[in-house]
Design a protein around this motif. Sequence first.
Motif, PDB file in Angstrom:
ATOM      1  N   LEU A  51       0.801  -1.229   0.000  1.00  0.00           N
ATOM      2  CA  LEU A  51       0.000   0.000   0.000  1.00  0.00           C
ATOM      3  C   LEU A  51       0.833   1.278   0.000  1.00  0.00           C
ATOM      4  CD1 LEU A  51      -2.856  -0.959   2.512  1.00  0.00           C
ATOM      5  CD2 LEU A  51      -3.059  -0.748   0.034  1.00  0.00           C
ATOM      6  N   VAL A  52       2.147   1.173  -0.139  1.00  0.00           N
ATOM      7  CA  VAL A  52       2.996   2.362  -0.117  1.00  0.00           C
ATOM      8  C   VAL A  52       3.000   3.026  -1.489  1.00  0.00           C
ATOM      9  CG1 VAL A  52       5.313   3.254   0.241  1.00  0.00           C
ATOM     10  CG2 VAL A  52       4.419   1.472   1.745  1.00  0.00           C
ATOM     11  N   VAL A  53       2.714   4.314  -1.497  1.00  0.00           N
ATOM     12  CA  VAL A  53       2.743   5.110  -2.720  1.00  0.00           C
ATOM     13  C   VAL A  53       4.073   5.838  -2.846  1.00  0.00           C
ATOM     14  CG1 VAL A  53       1.642   7.025  -3.951  1.00  0.00           C
ATOM     15  CG2 VAL A  53       0.238   5.383  -2.676  1.00  0.00           C
ATOM     16  N   ASP A  54       4.567   6.380  -1.727  1.00  0.00           N
ATOM     17  CA  ASP A  54       5.767   7.213  -1.747  1.00  0.00           C
ATOM     18  C   ASP A  54       6.816   6.713  -0.762  1.00  0.00           C
ATOM     19  OD1 ASP A  54       4.613   9.231  -3.523  1.00  0.00           O
ATOM     20  OD2 ASP A  54       3.379   9.829  -1.811  1.00  0.00           O
ATOM     21  N   TRP A  55       8.057   6.547  -1.266  1.00  0.00           N
ATOM     22  CA  TRP A  55       9.218   6.301  -0.406  1.00  0.00           C
ATOM     23  C   TRP A  55      10.115   7.528  -0.441  1.00  0.00           C
ATOM     24  CZ3 TRP A  55       9.408   2.170   2.720  1.00  0.00           C
ATOM     25  CH2 TRP A  55       8.615   1.062   2.395  1.00  0.00           C
ATOM     26  N   PRO A  56      10.825   7.843   0.663  1.00  0.00           N
ATOM     27  CA  PRO A  56      10.759   7.171   1.968  1.00  0.00           C
ATOM     28  C   PRO A  56       9.383   7.354   2.603  1.00  0.00           C
ATOM     29  CG  PRO A  56      12.042   9.171   2.130  1.00  0.00           C
ATOM     30  CD  PRO A  56      11.779   8.968   0.668  1.00  0.00           C
ATOM     31  N   LEU A  57       9.086   6.475   3.578  1.00  0.00           N
ATOM     32  CA  LEU A  57       7.751   6.362   4.154  1.00  0.00           C
ATOM     33  C   LEU A  57       7.726   6.804   5.604  1.00  0.00           C
ATOM     34  CD1 LEU A  57       4.787   5.050   4.174  1.00  0.00           C
ATOM     35  CD2 LEU A  57       5.956   2.988   5.013  1.00  0.00           C
ATOM     36  N   VAL A  58       6.700   7.572   5.960  1.00  0.00           N
ATOM     37  CA  VAL A  58       6.332   7.754   7.363  1.00  0.00           C
ATOM     38  C   VAL A  58       5.152   6.813   7.605  1.00  0.00           C
ATOM     39  CG1 VAL A  58       5.581   9.333   9.168  1.00  0.00           C
ATOM     40  CG2 VAL A  58       7.056  10.167   7.325  1.00  0.00           C
ATOM     41  N   PRO A  59       5.339   5.707   8.341  1.00  0.00           N
ATOM     42  CA  PRO A  59       4.212   4.790   8.570  1.00  0.00           C
ATOM     43  C   PRO A  59       3.129   5.458   9.419  1.00  0.00           C
ATOM     44  CG  PRO A  59       6.334   3.754   9.106  1.00  0.00           C
ATOM     45  CD  PRO A  59       6.577   5.222   8.967  1.00  0.00           C
ATOM     46  N   GLY A  60       2.072   4.710   9.689  1.00  0.00           N
ATOM     47  CA  GLY A  60       0.990   5.246  10.509  1.00  0.00           C
ATOM     48  C   GLY A  60      -0.214   5.626   9.680  1.00  0.00           C
ATOM     49  N   CYS A  61      -1.411   5.383  10.234  1.00  0.00           N
ATOM     50  CA  CYS A  61      -2.634   5.721   9.483  1.00  0.00           C
ATOM     51  C   CYS A  61      -3.833   6.021  10.380  1.00  0.00           C
ATOM     52  CB  CYS A  61      -2.989   4.586   8.526  1.00  0.00           C
ATOM     53  SG  CYS A  61      -3.442   3.034   9.339  1.00  0.00           S
ATOM     54  N   GLU A  62      -3.769   5.688  11.666  1.00  0.00           N
ATOM     55  CA  GLU A  62      -4.943   5.839  12.533  1.00  0.00           C
ATOM     56  C   GLU A  62      -4.655   6.869  13.611  1.00  0.00           C
ATOM     57  OE1 GLU A  62      -8.431   2.938  14.191  1.00  0.00           O
ATOM     58  OE2 GLU A  62      -6.401   2.141  14.140  1.00  0.00           O
ATOM     59  N   THR A  63      -5.599   7.773  13.858  1.00  0.00           N
ATOM     60  CA  THR A  63      -5.251   8.974  14.604  1.00  0.00           C
ATOM     61  C   THR A  63      -6.422   9.619  15.323  1.00  0.00           C
ATOM     62  OG1 THR A  63      -4.251  11.183  14.320  1.00  0.00           O
ATOM     63  CG2 THR A  63      -5.725  10.428  12.595  1.00  0.00           C
ATOM     64  N   GLY A  64      -6.069  10.447  16.292  1.00  0.00           N
ATOM     65  CA  GLY A  64      -6.967  11.435  16.868  1.00  0.00           C
ATOM     66  C   GLY A  64      -6.169  12.724  16.989  1.00  0.00           C
ATOM     67  N   GLY A  65      -6.656  13.810  16.412  1.00  0.00           N
ATOM     68  CA  GLY A  65      -5.877  15.045  16.403  1.00  0.00           C
ATOM     69  C   GLY A  65      -6.762  16.275  16.374  1.00  0.00           C
ATOM     70  N   VAL A  66      -6.119  17.427  16.166  1.00  0.00           N
ATOM     71  CA  VAL A  66      -6.810  18.717  16.205  1.00  0.00           C
ATOM     72  C   VAL A  66      -6.513  19.481  14.922  1.00  0.00           C
ATOM     73  CG1 VAL A  66      -7.025  20.921  17.419  1.00  0.00           C
ATOM     74  CG2 VAL A  66      -6.689  18.807  18.724  1.00  0.00           C
ATOM     75  N   VAL A  67      -7.554  20.019  14.305  1.00  0.00           N
ATOM     76  CA  VAL A  67      -7.398  20.779  13.069  1.00  0.00           C
ATOM     77  C   VAL A  67      -6.652  22.087  13.349  1.00  0.00           C
ATOM     78  CG1 VAL A  67      -8.618  21.970  11.202  1.00  0.00           C
ATOM     79  CG2 VAL A  67      -9.512  19.807  12.101  1.00  0.00           C
ATOM     80  N   VAL A  68      -5.619  22.345  12.562  1.00  0.00           N
ATOM     81  CA  VAL A  68      -4.899  23.620  12.676  1.00  0.00           C
ATOM     82  C   VAL A  68      -5.116  24.505  11.452  1.00  0.00           C
ATOM     83  CG1 VAL A  68      -3.149  22.737  14.245  1.00  0.00           C
ATOM     84  CG2 VAL A  68      -2.751  22.592  11.783  1.00  0.00           C
ATOM     85  N   LYS A  69      -5.584  23.901  10.361  1.00  0.00           N
ATOM     86  CA  LYS A  69      -5.886  24.690   9.164  1.00  0.00           C
ATOM     87  C   LYS A  69      -6.867  23.898   8.320  1.00  0.00           C
ATOM     88  CE  LYS A  69      -3.681  27.306   5.412  1.00  0.00           C
ATOM     89  NZ  LYS A  69      -2.380  27.639   4.758  1.00  0.00           N
ATOM     90  N   ALA A  70      -7.881  24.579   7.781  1.00  0.00           N
ATOM     91  CA  ALA A  70      -8.893  23.907   6.958  1.00  0.00           C
ATOM     92  C   ALA A  70      -8.991  24.577   5.600  1.00  0.00           C
ATOM     93  CB  ALA A  70     -10.254  23.942   7.652  1.00  0.00           C
ATOM     94  N   GLY A  71      -9.031  23.748   4.546  1.00  0.00           N
ATOM     95  CA  GLY A  71      -9.278  24.280   3.214  1.00  0.00           C
ATOM     96  C   GLY A  71     -10.652  24.904   3.122  1.00  0.00           C
ATOM     97  N   LYS A  72     -10.824  25.793   2.155  1.00  0.00           N
ATOM     98  CA  LYS A  72     -12.066  26.569   2.084  1.00  0.00           C
ATOM     99  C   LYS A  72     -13.288  25.702   1.788  1.00  0.00           C
ATOM    100  CE  LYS A  72     -11.555  27.992  -2.791  1.00  0.00           C
ATOM    101  NZ  LYS A  72     -12.820  27.402  -3.291  1.00  0.00           N
ATOM    102  N   ASP A  73     -13.066  24.511   1.211  1.00  0.00           N
ATOM    103  CA  ASP A  73     -14.179  23.613   0.911  1.00  0.00           C
ATOM    104  C   ASP A  73     -14.115  22.325   1.734  1.00  0.00           C
ATOM    105  OD1 ASP A  73     -15.143  25.353  -1.139  1.00  0.00           O
ATOM    106  OD2 ASP A  73     -13.625  24.545  -2.505  1.00  0.00           O
TER     107      ASP A  73
END
Length: 351
Positions: A51-73
């Motif tokens: 499932l890797v699209v880009d190397w080098p890779l930062v693994p990880g996919c599941e999260t809980g976080g806080v929005v710091v910037k949102a696109g206009k749409d």
Amino acid sequence: MKGVLVDKPGAKMEVRSDLEKPEPSDTQILVKSVYAAIHPVDAFMADYGILVVDWPLVPGCETGGVVVKAGKDAVNPLGVPFKEGDEVFGCTRIGSKGYSPWQEYFLMDSQVTFPKPSNITLPQAATVGAGSLTAFLGAFDCLKLPLVDPENLPAPKDEWVLVFGGASSVGKNAVQTFKACGYKVVTTCSQKSFDLLRSLGADAMIDYKNTESEIIADIKKLTAGKLNYIMDAVSVNNALAAAIFAALTPTTTGDRLYTTTNDWDPLPDGSVGFSSYPILLGPIGRPESKDLNEKLAKYIPVIYKLIEAGKIKVGDYILHGEGVEGIQAAWDLQKSGKAGSSKVLVKIASE
């Protein structure tokens, strides 16, 4: 920006401080990683390149976080625009540069991102995103069940569903999803997980260590020989599913369907009269995955409301380590199996 990096499949993971901070598109959000979960797919990516699209890779996919910037749409699946400070969770775009919560800031696609219900905490939310979406894909896409209305759930019915691996993250969500659909649920798990699965609504538990013939006999007795739906939440039961369906062929009528999280091995031989479908969450968020993203966008409001109503209970977790420097130890804990059925989380930053 800090994060962890793997240069190539099987390479040692290293902490880096020179990662580029991504910028969200109009339909994306930039999220501060607060809690990062360890997921089995992380090892598939880092060790084998799956499932890797880009190397080098930062693994990880599941999260809980806080929005710091949102696109206009950037609008969430409940129809509300995302804004700075919103707490969010879910499964990010897998294997692509800029989308991993194993770095300090990362992108999420608004169409497939959960806003956090007020009745759960952010670390609790970090345990449920990928598992609930996988369970919903299995139930409503692969097993062809009608999507439930969370405000008008079906009445209980005298029909059974079998879930292999009920104590896994996907399994726990699957058990609760099928119960919300009105089905009786039998699940395989270890004896030490019987009480846990019972508390989540499972009607019967079978020790996964039992022999094939013992498992089939138990299922025949429980279901009176009638079983139309099987989900394998742990990817290793294709042969057993086929054997169960074969044994129940004389007593089961109607369509019989099997789904599995195993999307790499050949599907089982369905010549005894059943159809098989793999659960395919891997391409989540990718622009070419329009059909998948649209399905997930329909599922997320239902999952949100079921969590809010207490019909889907979030999983237990173990908080192990802090900062991106703590990811390796948490990953080692998860791979050791010592965490049992609990999700392993790392606290990357303060809320």
